[in-house]
Design an enzyme around this catalytic site. Structure first.
Site, PDB file in Angstrom:
ATOM      1  N   GLU A  58       5.775   2.872   9.351  1.00 10.40           N
ATOM      2  CA  GLU A  58       6.699   1.583   9.735  1.00 10.40           C
ATOM      3  C   GLU A  58       8.139   2.160   9.466  1.00 10.40           C
ATOM      4  O   GLU A  58       8.309   2.482   8.131  1.00 10.40           O
ATOM      5  CB  GLU A  58       6.321   0.385   9.178  1.00 10.40           C
ATOM      6  CG  GLU A  58       7.112  -0.493   9.855  1.00 10.40           C
ATOM      7  CD  GLU A  58       6.780  -2.161   9.329  1.00 10.40           C
ATOM      8  OE1 GLU A  58       5.998  -2.321   8.450  1.00 10.40           O
ATOM      9  OE2 GLU A  58       7.251  -2.917   9.698  1.00 10.40           O
ATOM     10  N   GLU A 116       1.160  -2.497   5.174  1.00 10.86           N
ATOM     11  CA  GLU A 116       0.106  -3.224   5.976  1.00 10.86           C
ATOM     12  C   GLU A 116      -0.950  -2.249   6.701  1.00 10.86           C
ATOM     13  O   GLU A 116      -1.468  -3.010   7.364  1.00 10.86           O
ATOM     14  CB  GLU A 116       0.318  -4.552   6.329  1.00 10.86           C
ATOM     15  CG  GLU A 116       0.980  -4.260   8.021  1.00 10.86           C
ATOM     16  CD  GLU A 116       2.614  -4.353   7.694  1.00 10.86           C
ATOM     17  OE1 GLU A 116       3.283  -3.908   6.596  1.00 10.86           O
ATOM     18  OE2 GLU A 116       3.304  -4.744   8.701  1.00 10.86           O
ATOM     19  N   ASN A 117      -0.986  -1.032   6.863  1.00 13.45           N
ATOM     20  CA  ASN A 117      -1.589  -0.067   7.849  1.00 13.45           C
ATOM     21  C   ASN A 117      -3.043  -0.758   7.842  1.00 13.45           C
ATOM     22  O   ASN A 117      -3.752  -1.153   6.745  1.00 13.45           O
ATOM     23  CB  ASN A 117      -1.758   1.159   7.208  1.00 13.45           C
ATOM     24  CG  ASN A 117      -0.584   1.932   6.720  1.00 13.45           C
ATOM     25  OD1 ASN A 117       0.522   2.044   7.362  1.00 13.45           O
ATOM     26  ND2 ASN A 117      -0.306   2.014   5.370  1.00 13.45           N
ATOM     27  N   GLU A 135       0.187  -7.958   2.189  1.00 15.01           N
ATOM     28  CA  GLU A 135      -0.223  -6.927   2.915  1.00 15.01           C
ATOM     29  C   GLU A 135      -1.636  -7.244   3.622  1.00 15.01           C
ATOM     30  O   GLU A 135      -1.895  -6.922   4.883  1.00 15.01           O
ATOM     31  CB  GLU A 135      -0.473  -5.471   2.288  1.00 15.01           C
ATOM     32  CG  GLU A 135       0.845  -5.130   1.362  1.00 15.01           C
ATOM     33  CD  GLU A 135       2.097  -5.145   2.116  1.00 15.01           C
ATOM     34  OE1 GLU A 135       1.927  -5.164   3.443  1.00 15.01           O
ATOM     35  OE2 GLU A 135       3.242  -5.481   1.718  1.00 15.01           O
ATOM     36  N   HIS A 159      -1.260  -9.773   6.470  1.00  8.50           N
ATOM     37  CA  HIS A 159      -0.624  -8.916   7.739  1.00  8.50           C
ATOM     38  C   HIS A 159      -1.591  -8.401   8.917  1.00  8.50           C
ATOM     39  O   HIS A 159      -1.408  -8.409   9.855  1.00  8.50           O
ATOM     40  CB  HIS A 159       0.166  -7.654   7.362  1.00  8.50           C
ATOM     41  CG  HIS A 159       1.738  -7.705   7.067  1.00  8.50           C
ATOM     42  ND1 HIS A 159       2.340  -8.404   8.063  1.00  8.50           N
ATOM     43  CD2 HIS A 159       2.488  -7.321   6.022  1.00  8.50           C
ATOM     44  CE1 HIS A 159       3.629  -8.574   7.498  1.00  8.50           C
ATOM     45  NE2 HIS A 159       3.770  -7.743   6.453  1.00  8.50           N
ATOM     46  N   GLU A 206       6.951 -10.553   9.393  1.00  2.94           N
ATOM     47  CA  GLU A 206       7.328 -10.437   8.288  1.00  2.94           C
ATOM     48  C   GLU A 206       7.658 -12.036   7.668  1.00  2.94           C
ATOM     49  O   GLU A 206       7.391 -12.550   6.437  1.00  2.94           O
ATOM     50  CB  GLU A 206       8.682  -9.784   7.838  1.00  2.94           C
ATOM     51  CG  GLU A 206       8.468  -8.296   8.153  1.00  2.94           C
ATOM     52  CD  GLU A 206       7.065  -7.774   7.318  1.00  2.94           C
ATOM     53  OE1 GLU A 206       6.712  -8.404   6.223  1.00  2.94           O
ATOM     54  OE2 GLU A 206       6.440  -6.557   7.584  1.00  2.94           O
TER      55      GLU A 206
END
Ligand code: PHE
Ligand code: ZN
Length: 853
Positions: free
Chosen positions: A124, A259-260, A293, A296, A315
């Site tokens: 990101e 937050e992958n 995270e 998300h 966000e």
């Protein structure tokens, strides 16, 4: 470097192609990693006609390229690979590319990079294009399969593990996702593991991966993760959706965490904790960021953003959710106060200067520069207002509709607002101004009392901001209650909905003129402009039943006193001292709340306040005023302070709980005040006896503030020298407590120490960032603060432009100060701008800041 282009929201177009699936193979090697990508593509029906295929890519060495198995020669530019429409089939096809990259040489920490022998990614916002050729935009969602080949023992990617053996591992993520959520980690890592069963009985393996030796510092992060997962089920009805959830801690990271999908990557400082190494504040942050995270997964990953202008969609909402979570886990009142303190010190400051921008910007040059307090914190406040306006029940229904309607989508703010409109039949077009207009509204309040009728009249002013000279009035939810003169609440909290520039609200049937408690819970992110009757603030500090406004009354009084001292040299006012003493010794109040009341407003906050009064803040005078107030308070609190300290100095076994943290906060506050009287005796023994990092660092800070503590600094370094996260505190604390005139020289000396690994973003921020955050030092009239910070930004920029650009926001307040300071600050900004090869990131920031004057 690629050429700088401004991107506009209005120019949005869907991508030319759809990517049904992508298979990636990584052959990892530090200086020559091979990345093969197989993309299943087809033309996007939303983009009729035959279109070229343009893939983003930066810093890639193309090895091969084939369409449907046949080698082709694409056009390769520094930022893209293009295949002409005429060379592509008019239907589905497969594109295979192979590229070579050098993770070892990647100092920007974006894309695939290395940190202490471990491979790690950060994609990101636009980092995936540094890994392979791909449509690197969030509205292109695809199914990813990944194969990693490496001798390192732990090989991780998104989704579920499907195969592994000596030297390889394979991962499959069943959920379509944009490239910015891709992640890969490889290293010699150890897991702290646990199991979780979701509400619908899906078993999930949880792992926190850290470097060998750190396994025993993961318990709190794991506990926070489990509580977050449960909370999201209970409060939002959202379950986790994979068989595994992995978190990896890495020491070199530009931000807090990422937050992958299924593989969150964290700055190690927001994972690792033990009582000896982490302060209560660290514990709080770990809990909040783990939650953020994790949340998300639904707000960001399952529903993502159509384009980066919609960043606040994920966000703002996720920050709002993590604030709710922290409020539920801890004291909601204390959390609200802390969140507002942060909002004011970071977001109001940003909104008031050259970097002001709307929660949803309409253009940008470098998206990395828009991960701001406005997008995050104001974005969360906007959602809080929306919830107040529609009510809790409708908020819940609107969110259910949002998840139902948009699961799997790349959505927009329009989509978000539409679910609220459809749920409530409200027209939110005026509310939407909160997303499009920058600047903090100022709310003027007047009151009238006439024969049993009390009238509150509000007038809103929306100040001009860069590019937005004119503004329309906003919808402002104002929560108000009325107290009668003996302190009883005669009108309990009601919400006034202000929609016009000026608006009055009448209250009838009152026996006596009431005292208003306005903007309870900080119901809107505005600056309240009110000249209260004498004694009103002290009265509200004593009697307000809304904890936020109770604190706010004391805060406003402290700000008023500090500004008066700084501007007029008046003595410390005794009404403030008396009111604060009453709160400090009130045992019926939560210790954490009392500690918050004892925390004096920051110097930058006072500069902001004085600036808003149309005056020029003098950093040296503000600094002296703050110190004078602390000294006067220490004397006023007298012997009660020692008694308070002793009461709190118990032997309870350590727990990171909010209640113990509150007691420790009050204890440290008492110690710091006592130290101003006893010259450091108590603090020295508290340092020696400390049983937690909160106490250890609190005692050290107390000593440094009275120019003692050199021996303690040495012993601290001897004890913690090998622990980078703990040593960050050692660096930062010295600079934050240094005398304004000495801080730059001290920072320069610390820079010479072997531990100053400036390529590590945490260390850079704890030294250079700490100097920039020491208001009186950064703005010292000598200009030494400006100079040192600019020197180091210029040094870091070629290696890590993202972090350099973020730290550069230290300069955003420069137009506030006197001509001589402005001249010095401007000179440094101009010097940066003149640097050859300045990054696009830093250039955009410096140009925007210079445009202010
Ligand atoms: N999306 C991350 C978060 O909210 C922040 C981030 C942005 C991290 C860009 C790295 C790079 O929490
Ligand atoms: Zn986030």
């Amino acid at each position: 470097m690629t050429e700088q282009k401004t991107v506009y929201l209005a120019d949005y177009q869907p991508y030319t192609h759809l990517v049904d699936s992508v298979d990636l193979t990584f052959r990892l090697a530090p200086s020559a990693t091979r990345v093969s990508a197989r993309l299943s593509l087809r033309p996007n029906p939303e983009r009729p006609g035959r279109n070229d295929l343009r893939l983003d890519g930066e810093g890639l060495t193309l090895v091969s390229c084939a369409v449907d198995g046949k080698a082709v020669t694409p056009t390769v530019e520094p930022d893209a690979l293009t295949l002409a429409a005429k060379d592509l089939p008019d239907g589905p096809f497969t594109l295979e590319t192979e590229v070579e990259i050098a993770p070892e040489a990647n100092t920007a920490l974006e894309g695939l990079y290395m940190s202490k022998g471990m491979y790690c990614t950060q994609c990101e916002a636009e980092g995936f294009r540094k890994i392979t050729y791909y449509p690197d935009r969030p509205d292109v969602m695809s199914r990813f399969k990944v194969r990693i080949e490496s001798d390192l023992p732990i090989l991780l990617s998104n989704g579920n593990p499907t195969a592994q053996g000596p030297g390889f591992a394979e991962w499959d993520d069943p959920w379509p996702k944009p490239a910015y959520l891709f992640a890969l980690v490889a290293g010699d890592l150890r897991a702290h593991s646990a199991k979780f069963t979701t509400a619908s009985e899906r078993p999930v393996d949880l792992n926190i991966w850290v470097r060998p030796g750190d396994e025993d510092r993961c318990a709190y992060a794991m506990d926070s993760l489990i509580r977050s997962m449960r909370w999201d089920e209970q409060v939002y009805g959202r379950e986790y959706d994979l068989d595994v959830f992995n978190i990896v801690a890495v020491d070199d990271f530009n931000m807090g965490a990422m937050e992958n999908k299924g593989l969150n990557i964290f700055n190690s400082r927001y994972v690792l904790a033990s009582p000896e190494t982490a302060t209560d504040d660290d514990y709080y942050r770990i809990e909040a960021i783990i939650a953020h995270e994790y949340f998300h997964n639904w707000t960001g990953n399952r529903i993502t953003c159509r384009d980066w202008f919609q960043l606040c969609l994920k966000e703002g909402l996720t920050v709002f959710r993590d604030h709710q979570f922290s409020g539920d886990m801890r004291s909601a009142a204390v959390r609200r106060i802390e969140d507002v303190v942060t909002l004011r010190s970071r977001q109001f400051r940003e909104d008031d200067g050259p970097l002001a921008h709307p929660v949803r910007p309409e253009s940008f040059i470098e998206i990395n520069n828009f991960y701001t307090a406005t997008v995050y914190e104001k974005g969360a406040e906007v959602i809080g207002m929306l919830k107040s306006l529609v009510g809790d029940g409708a908020y819940k229904r609107a969110l259910d509709l949002y998840f139902d309607r948009h699961d799997g989508d790349a959505a927009t703010i329009e989509d978000w607002l539409k679910v609220f409109e459809d749920t409530t039949d409200r027209d939110l077009s005026q509310f939407k101004l909160w997303y499009s207009q920058a600047g903090t509204p100022r709310l003027k309040v007047d009151e009238a009392w006439d024969d049993g009728v009390y009238t509150l009249t509000f007038a809103q002013a929306n100040p001009p901001t860069p590019g937005q000279p004119e503004k329309q009035p906003k919808v402002i939810p104002i929560k108000v209650a009325l107290l009668n003169p003996n302190g009883d609440e005669v009108v309990p909290t009601i919400m006034l909905e202000m929609t016009r520039e000026k608006q009055s609200f009448r209250f009838e049937g009152l026996a006596a003129k009431p005292v208003p408690s306005i903007l309870r819970g900080f119901s809107a992110p505005v600056v309240l402009d009110r000249k209260p009757a004498p004694g009103e603030r002290a009265f509200l500090l004593a009697h307000d039943t809304d904890p936020f406004n109770k604190w706010e009354a004391g805060r406003a009084l402290a700000k008023e006193v500090m500004s008066e001292i700084a501007l007029k040299g008046t003595p410390v006012r005794s009404d403030w001292l008396d009111a604060l003493a009453a709160v400090t010794f009130d045992d019926t109040l939560d210790p954490a709340f009392r500690a918050l009341c004892l925390r004096l407003p920051g110097e930058d906050d006072i500069a902001q306040t004085i600036h808003a009064m149309g005056r020029i803040p003098d950093p040296a005078k503000i600094h002296a005023a703050r110190r004078e107030m602390a000294g006067a308070l220490a004397i006023r609190l007298g012997d009660g302070l020692s008694r308070l300290y002793k009461d709190l100095d118990d032997n309870a076994p350590f727990s990171p709980s909010a209640s113990q943290a509150g007691r420790r906060a009050l204890k440290v506050a008492a110690l710091q005040l006592l130290t101003r009287r006893d010259g450091g005796k108590l603090a020295a023994s508290a340092f020696a006896r400390a049983r937690s990092m909160t106490e250890e660092i609190g005692a050290l800070a107390a000593l440094l503030e009275v120019h003692q503590g050199q021996a303690e600094l040495t012993s601290f370094a001897a004890r913690w020298g090998r622990d980078a996260n703990v040593m960050d505190k050692w660096y930062a604390l010295q600079i934050t407590t240094a005398e304004p005139g000495d801080a730059a020289a001290l920072a320069d000396r610390l820079i010479q120490t072997p531990g100053f690994d400036w390529k590590n973003p945490n260390r850079f921020r704890t030294v250079i960032g700490a100097l920039a955050a020491n208001h009186a030092a950064f703005h010292h009239r000598s200009g030494a603060g400006y100079r040192l910070v600019a020197d180091w930004l210029l040094k870091l920029d070629p290696l890590n432009p993202q972090t350099a650009a973020r730290v550069s926001t230290a300069f955003e307040t420069w137009p506030r100060y006197d001509a001589s300071r402005r001249k010095r600050a401007k000179k440094e900004l101009e010097r940066m701008l003149a640097a050859p090869d300045l990054s696009g990131d830093l250039r955009e920031m410096v140009e925007r800041m210079l445009a202010a004057g």
